[in-house]
Design a protein around this motif. Structure first.
Motif, short mmCIF file in Angstrom:
data_model
loop_
_atom_site.label_atom_id
_atom_site.label_comp_id
_atom_site.label_asym_id
_atom_site.label_seq_id
_atom_site.Cartn_x
_atom_site.Cartn_y
_atom_site.Cartn_z
N LEU A 195 0.34 5.29 -13.80
CA LEU A 195 0.88 5.63 -12.48
C LEU A 195 0.16 4.83 -11.40
CD1 LEU A 195 2.44 7.24 -10.35
CD2 LEU A 195 0.75 9.07 -10.61
N LEU A 196 -1.17 4.80 -11.47
CA LEU A 196 -1.93 4.07 -10.47
C LEU A 196 -1.62 2.57 -10.51
CD1 LEU A 196 -5.42 5.83 -10.73
CD2 LEU A 196 -3.57 6.28 -9.11
N ARG A 197 -1.45 2.04 -11.70
CA ARG A 197 -1.09 0.63 -11.80
C ARG A 197 0.27 0.36 -11.16
NH1 ARG A 197 -3.36 0.10 -17.86
NH2 ARG A 197 -5.29 -1.02 -17.43
N GLY A 198 1.20 1.28 -11.37
CA GLY A 198 2.52 1.13 -10.76
C GLY A 198 2.46 1.17 -9.24
N LEU A 199 1.54 1.99 -8.71
CA LEU A 199 1.41 2.11 -7.26
C LEU A 199 0.66 0.95 -6.64
CD1 LEU A 199 0.48 5.91 -6.94
CD2 LEU A 199 2.66 4.85 -6.31
N PHE A 200 -0.30 0.37 -7.39
CA PHE A 200 -1.22 -0.56 -6.76
C PHE A 200 -1.27 -1.97 -7.36
CE2 PHE A 200 -3.39 3.70 -6.20
CZ PHE A 200 -2.92 3.89 -4.91
N LYS A 201 -0.53 -2.21 -8.45
CA LYS A 201 -0.54 -3.55 -9.05
C LYS A 201 0.89 -4.02 -9.26
CE LYS A 201 -3.84 -4.96 -11.74
NZ LYS A 201 -4.80 -5.19 -12.87
N GLY A 202 1.11 -5.31 -9.17
CA GLY A 202 2.43 -5.86 -9.41
C GLY A 202 3.14 -6.27 -8.13
N THR A 203 4.16 -7.09 -8.29
CA THR A 203 4.91 -7.62 -7.15
C THR A 203 5.59 -6.53 -6.32
OG1 THR A 203 5.26 -9.69 -8.34
CG2 THR A 203 6.71 -9.24 -6.45
#
Length: 412
Positions: A195-203
């Motif tokens: 979830l945190l990666r989806g919120l804070f990483k990626g284009t």
């Protein structure tokens, strides 16, 4: 005074009001830390506007994040609230004031609510519950963008941004709660990290995210040598960087408090000083100073707010002669350690250095980055150790330190 209309927020999680920060300002003892906002403002519009500030309990984490929310949230009008505070004199004060969509998550509070829901409905999952609560408020605010079937918070924010071009500031208090409260639940932790990666990483997150500020006790968890969210700018008790003067009360601030409330500074120093950052100097635990002024008595307020059972669990591991290191530090010595191997959780211990590094992040020990030495910071924390070893039957430790001034100064 700020009236209710000026404080009213849109929701619990989306664009909250400024009630909590209002309470802080109206307290009998308030130390102005609003210049932290200058630093967070400096990250807006820059590459990697992601800040993680980890510090122990009682060191003002929640006050900081509620202050930032009161400043940025569209859900309130805080100009009068900040009037007269340091940040109001900054030339860019009004540029960002109450201009943004803020999502504010208190993970410890949401985790507790999720557990209650799970008692009534076994199909509820913690990470799914967290997302569902926020999506529900976003659906009311953006009905044309959010469907009843949407379950992924990062996807919802990406859809809103694609359709409206609006961006969000995300603030998370107690971000590491799940790693501490459910430390052996790897599946939960992986879901949460995703979830945190989806919120804070990626284009997509780069498009919908204006700023992120997360705070907790632990730094961001490492997997091997890499952080799970290695795009964050981390500020810790080992390396506070630009956050150093906002971690606790500075010596100048404590001297001012003592003068205002007619308290002896030398005694305040003996009990609560000891944390030290090279650029700022001495740092004091805010809660201890506040409790001391409120009660008018010097004492161990740490002991009253957190059990030392967990402390004894870690020391009992006795990695690499850890107990002897504790004896040395109780006697006033500093010990050289390596803080780099710590995996930033409370299960992956491989050495005394790992345990001691955790104790630094928890506030039980202090660290001098220049000498690379760790030490017990002050009489308040020393008394926690001494009470703990008395109750745990450390006869040999008691004998080793009983002659020291530190031991004699701790009431039985």
């Amino acid at each position: 005074m700020i009236n209710n209309e000026e404080r009213a927020g849109i929701g619990i999680y989306l664009n909250p009001g400024n009630e909590q920060f209002t309470v802080s300002i109206n307290s009998d003892l308030y130390v102005d830390k609003t210049e932290l906002i200058k630093y967070t403002n400096s990250r807006i519009g820059k590459d990697r506007p992601l800040i993680c500030s980890s510090r122990p309990r009682r060191f003002g984490k929640t006050m900081a994040v509620t202050m930032l929310s009161a400043y940025y949230s569209k859900g309130c009008h805080s100009e009068k609230l900040f009037a007269g505070l340091k940040i109001s004199r900054d030339e860019f004060f009004k540029v960002h004031l109450n201009k943004y969509n803020v999502i504010f998550l208190d993970i410890q509070w949401m985790y507790g609510n999720a557990l209650e829901e799970m008692k009534r409905n076994s199909s509820v999952k913690v990470v799914g519950y967290i997302q569902e609560q926020v999506i529900s408020e976003l659906r009311k605010e953006y009905p044309e963008c959010v469907l009843d079937t949407d379950v992924s918070l990062p996807s919802v924010l990406a859809k809103i941004n694609a359709k409206t071009k609006e961006q969000f500031i995300i603030m998370i208090d107690e971000w590491d709660c799940l790693f501490r409260e459910d430390k052996n639940n790897e599946n939960l932790q992986k879901e949460y990290i995703n979830l945190l990666r989806g919120l804070f990483k990626g284009t997509p997150s780069g498009a919908f995210l204006k700023l992120a500020y997360i705070t907790g006790i632990l730094p961001i968890k490492k997997y091997g040598t890499q952080s799970a969210l290695n795009n964050f700018r981390e500020h810790t008790m080992v390396s506070p960087r630009q956050m150093a003067e906002y971690v606790g009360f500075t010596e100048a601030e404590v001297k001012a408090v003592c003068k205002e409330h007619d308290m002896p500074f030398k005694e305040m120093q003996r009990w609560y000083d000891g944390y030290y950052f090279e650029k700022i100097g001495h740092i004091y635990s805010p809660n201890s100073v506040i409790e001391d002024v409120d009660s008018g008595e010097f004492g161990n307020y740490w002991f009253g707010t957190e059990t030392y059972a967990s402390l004894m669990t870690y020391i009992a591991m006795d990695f690499d002669g850890l107990r002897q290191l504790i004896v040395d530090m109780l006697g006033g010595q500093g010990c050289s350690i390596d803080v780099e191997s710590f995996q930033n959780d409370i299960t992956s211990f491989n050495s005394a250095d790992d345990v001691i590094t955790l104790l630094i992040h928890m506030g039980y020990m202090a660290y001098d980055s220049k000498t690379k030495k760790v030490f017990i910071p002050n009489d308040e924390v020393r008394s926690v150790f001494l009470r703990a070893i008395r109750n745990d039957g450390w006869e040999e430790v008691i004998k080793a330190v009983s002659a020291s001034e530190a031991f004699l100064n701790v009431p039985p």
